[in-house]
Every structure is written in C-alpha cells, then in structure tokens.
Design an enzyme around this catalytic site. Sequence first.
Site, PDB file in Angstrom:
ATOM      1  N   LYS A   1       0.828  -1.203   0.000  1.00 52.98           N
ATOM      2  CA  LYS A   1       0.000   0.000   0.000  1.00 52.98           C
ATOM      3  C   LYS A   1       0.874   1.271   0.000  1.00 52.98           C
ATOM      4  O   LYS A   1       2.083   1.185   0.090  1.00 52.98           O
ATOM      5  CB  LYS A   1      -0.956  -0.030   1.198  1.00 52.98           C
ATOM      6  CG  LYS A   1      -1.797  -1.315   1.276  1.00 52.98           C
ATOM      7  CD  LYS A   1      -2.823  -1.419   0.170  1.00 52.98           C
ATOM      8  CE  LYS A   1      -3.433  -2.791  -0.032  1.00 52.98           C
ATOM      9  NZ  LYS A   1      -4.254  -3.330   1.043  1.00 52.98           N
TER      10      LYS A   1
HETATM   11  C1  LIG Z   1      -5.125  -4.314   1.691  1.00 51.94           C
HETATM   12  C2  LIG Z   1      -6.583  -4.311   1.730  1.00 51.94           C
HETATM   13  C3  LIG Z   1      -7.326  -4.631   2.882  1.00 51.94           C
HETATM   14  C4  LIG Z   1      -6.773  -5.224   4.136  1.00 51.94           C
HETATM   15  O1  LIG Z   1      -5.657  -4.702   4.634  1.00 51.94           O
HETATM   16  P1  LIG Z   1      -4.651  -5.514   5.589  1.00 51.94           P
HETATM   17  O2  LIG Z   1      -3.872  -4.367   6.166  1.00 51.94           O
HETATM   18  O3  LIG Z   1      -3.835  -6.406   4.730  1.00 51.94           O
HETATM   19  O4  LIG Z   1      -5.436  -6.231   6.613  1.00 51.94           O
HETATM   20  C5  LIG Z   1      -8.701  -4.494   2.839  1.00 51.94           C
HETATM   21  N1  LIG Z   1      -9.336  -4.096   1.730  1.00 51.94           N
HETATM   22  C6  LIG Z   1      -8.660  -3.815   0.602  1.00 51.94           C
HETATM   23  C7  LIG Z   1      -9.423  -3.387  -0.603  1.00 51.94           C
HETATM   24  C8  LIG Z   1      -7.277  -3.928   0.558  1.00 51.94           C
HETATM   25  O5  LIG Z   1      -6.631  -3.680  -0.583  1.00 51.94           O
END
Ligand SMILES: *Cc1c(COP(=O)(O)O)cnc(C)c1O
Length: 402
Positions: free
Chosen positions: A202
């Site tokens: 991210k």
């Molecule tokens: C990355 C992501 C999550 C979850 O995030 P984590 O930090 O890995 O638990 C939830 N929704 C979307 C759309 C994501 O891309």
Amino acid sequence: MSRGRSTEAELALHGGRPVRDRLLPYGRQWIDEEDIRAVVGVLRSDWITTGPMVARFEEAFAEYVGARYAVSFSSGTAALHGAAHAAGLSPGDEAITTPLTFCPTANCVLYQGARPVFADVCRDTLTLDPGAIRRHVSPRTKAILPMDYGGQPCDLAEIRALAEQNGLLVIEDACHALGATYQGSKVGSLSHMTVFSFHPVKHVTTGEGGMVTTSDPELRRRLQLFRNHGIDGDGRQRQAEGKWWYEMSALGYNYRLSDIASALGLSQLRKMQYSLSRRREIASRYTAALGALEEVETPMVRPDCESAWHLYVVRLNLERLRVGRGQVVQALRAENIGASVHYTPVPWHPYYQRLGYTKGHWPNAEGAYERIVSLPLFPAMRDKDIEDVILACTKVIHAYRK
Ligand SMILES: *Cc1c(COP(=O)(O)O)cnc(C)c1O
C-alpha cells in the site's frame, strides 16, 4: 525498444528467453534510511508500543486526509472490523458492498454477525454502482461499504446522498486510495468512516497496520474502545496520571498499532507526495504505451477524481485474443513480470458459496473478472522496470493476438 529482437521473440512460457531475469512483483514497499532511523529511534526509547508515536502518527494522518480524527489499528482488516463494530452492525443487519474487492471488506460484516449484500459495480470504474446499491437497500440495511478500486474514489456524492436518504452509515474501504481526491477533497474526509491499510504493497507501510478516519467524536470513541479490549485510556495515560484503576465497558480486542510501526508510518507519510507522483507517472507511461494495443483496454479515471494508483488494471479484449486472461497472466509471469488479478469476486470464494451465495448476479463485476490483469506499480520501480513491463505486455499480446 528493439521490437524485432524482443516483441517477436518466443514467449518464455514456451521456452524463450524472459524479458528480465528477476521477478518484478506487482507491488512492494519503499523503505529508505530515514524510515530506518525513525524505527531505530523508537527501539532505543522508553515506549515501543502505545507510546507517543501512535498519537503523532494518528494526528499527522488525520491532517493529511483532512479528517478530524484518525484511529490506528494493527491491520487494515482490524480497522475494517473496528469500523463495522462502531457502525453498530449486528446479527439481522445488512451492509451493501462490492463483489470486486479483497475479502476483508465483506468479512468485517460477517465478523459482526451481519450479512454482506453484494451489489454490482459500474462498468467503467469497477467501483460500486449507486443505482445497484439503491436496488438492494432493505429495512435491514445499516451501512454501505464501497471500495475505491485501484485507487479511484467511488461515486461518493451519490453514495452519501443515498445513505442520508435511508439513514445509513458509509464505511469507505480506501485501502487503495490514500492520497486520492474526489471533487477536490481528499479521500478520508468524505465518508462517516474511511479505512486504510499499511500493508507493504500500500501507499504507506508499517509492516502490518491500518487506520480509520472519521470526523464524528462518538465513532472515534467506539473505535478507540474496540481496539483496546473495550477499556478506556491506555497504560501510558494511567501511568502519567498516577492511576492504577481501569474499567472494561465493551467487548473489545487487542488491535493496537505499536510505536515501532507508528514511527515507520509517520516517516512514510512524509513521502506521500513523491510516492503519488511517481505512481501517476508510471500509470501515464503504461497508458501511453499500452493504449496503442487494440487487445488492451487501459484504466479510466473520471474527470472529477484523481486516482492514487494503487493498482494499474488493464482489461483484455478477449475477442481479439486466442487465449484467456489466465494464460496471459501465466505468460507475463514467465517473462518475470509479476502480473496479478484483483480480485476473484468475493461471493465466488468457497466460504461464501457455503454461506449460500451463488454466482451470476453481478454482470459488470463478474464480466470484468474474466478480463482484468494488474501490472506492477510501486514508487520504487526504476525506469528500466517500467520498460520491461511494457515490453513483456507487447510481446505477450503480439504472440496471442488473433
Ligand atoms: C489491503 C486491503 C485490505 C486489508 O488490509 P490488511 O492491512 O492487509 O489487513 C482491505 N481491503 C482492501 C481493498 C485492501 O486492498
């Protein structure tokens, strides 16, 4: 680009030489010496969890997105769980969400014993279609859970209006969209609660981590209780106030983010401007090069939005190709390009099938799923990496065109 040498060459999948020697992942973190110093500083300090860094990161994050409050969590999934709890979702309730997302967007509704109801996406943006949401609103609906697919904000004004008409809360899953704007406002300031993830792929990473932003003090309070066992305040505050006594007033979890992680997040947040502009630059180079291929549809961004470009998702024009999407992804991987697919529709997963969901109700999402390919996109990519992706895509498409 030496077209004759590379794009006409034998595919690596069929024994040819790959475009590059090492796999280029679809996403990865970008950590520099400043980030490392920030983390080491915390390791040498008095507090390694729930110390001063958590609050500093939360304040800086809220300011960055233009929300009053930010509440950190140990992951984006924990943050979604917190938001579903704060929204009051409970057994008998429904929340309307998108099938084209990572499963925790819908799982957080199940965590609360409520039922996710999937509505179709818009054909162009692949974000929740407000018209489809409207058709699924029932007396049991309590929340709408849209997701900013790829980094492009969903249709927030219409979704917000729908929520107001029906007395619903909007929990926006903006795990793709840190830094994106909608009609001039930053994502994070536009919904009742907005959820972010700090997973390494991210925009900002803390290893694992997440955040909920809100401007509602009552939602903030519920989020804070939920991530800390349902207990008001924390050990550091009690120490500062000379208090030993505490009360648990709700059933909560330990979903706290540590000071170590928060220091990394704070340092990462300072680099958002470069990180976003590099993502945009990579996306526009892809669009310029791949837009020329008739077999490929490049992603669109609506004029009132700026995408944060978490993903660069092309759609294959399968009528012009001799193979399906799966084989194109395989062929790109053999060229050492970490192409991927975001996402298998959530209700298609075996767990959801066992809950009674069936396929075939979301023509836009399910139709897109057969065609989508995510190409590598992250700020630490070098120019040579970008060229490799374009070269490999061109090579694979040329080999499989009709
Ligand atoms: C990355 C992501 C999550 C979850 O995030 P984590 O930090 O890995 O638990 C939830 N929704 C979307 C759309 C994501 O891309």
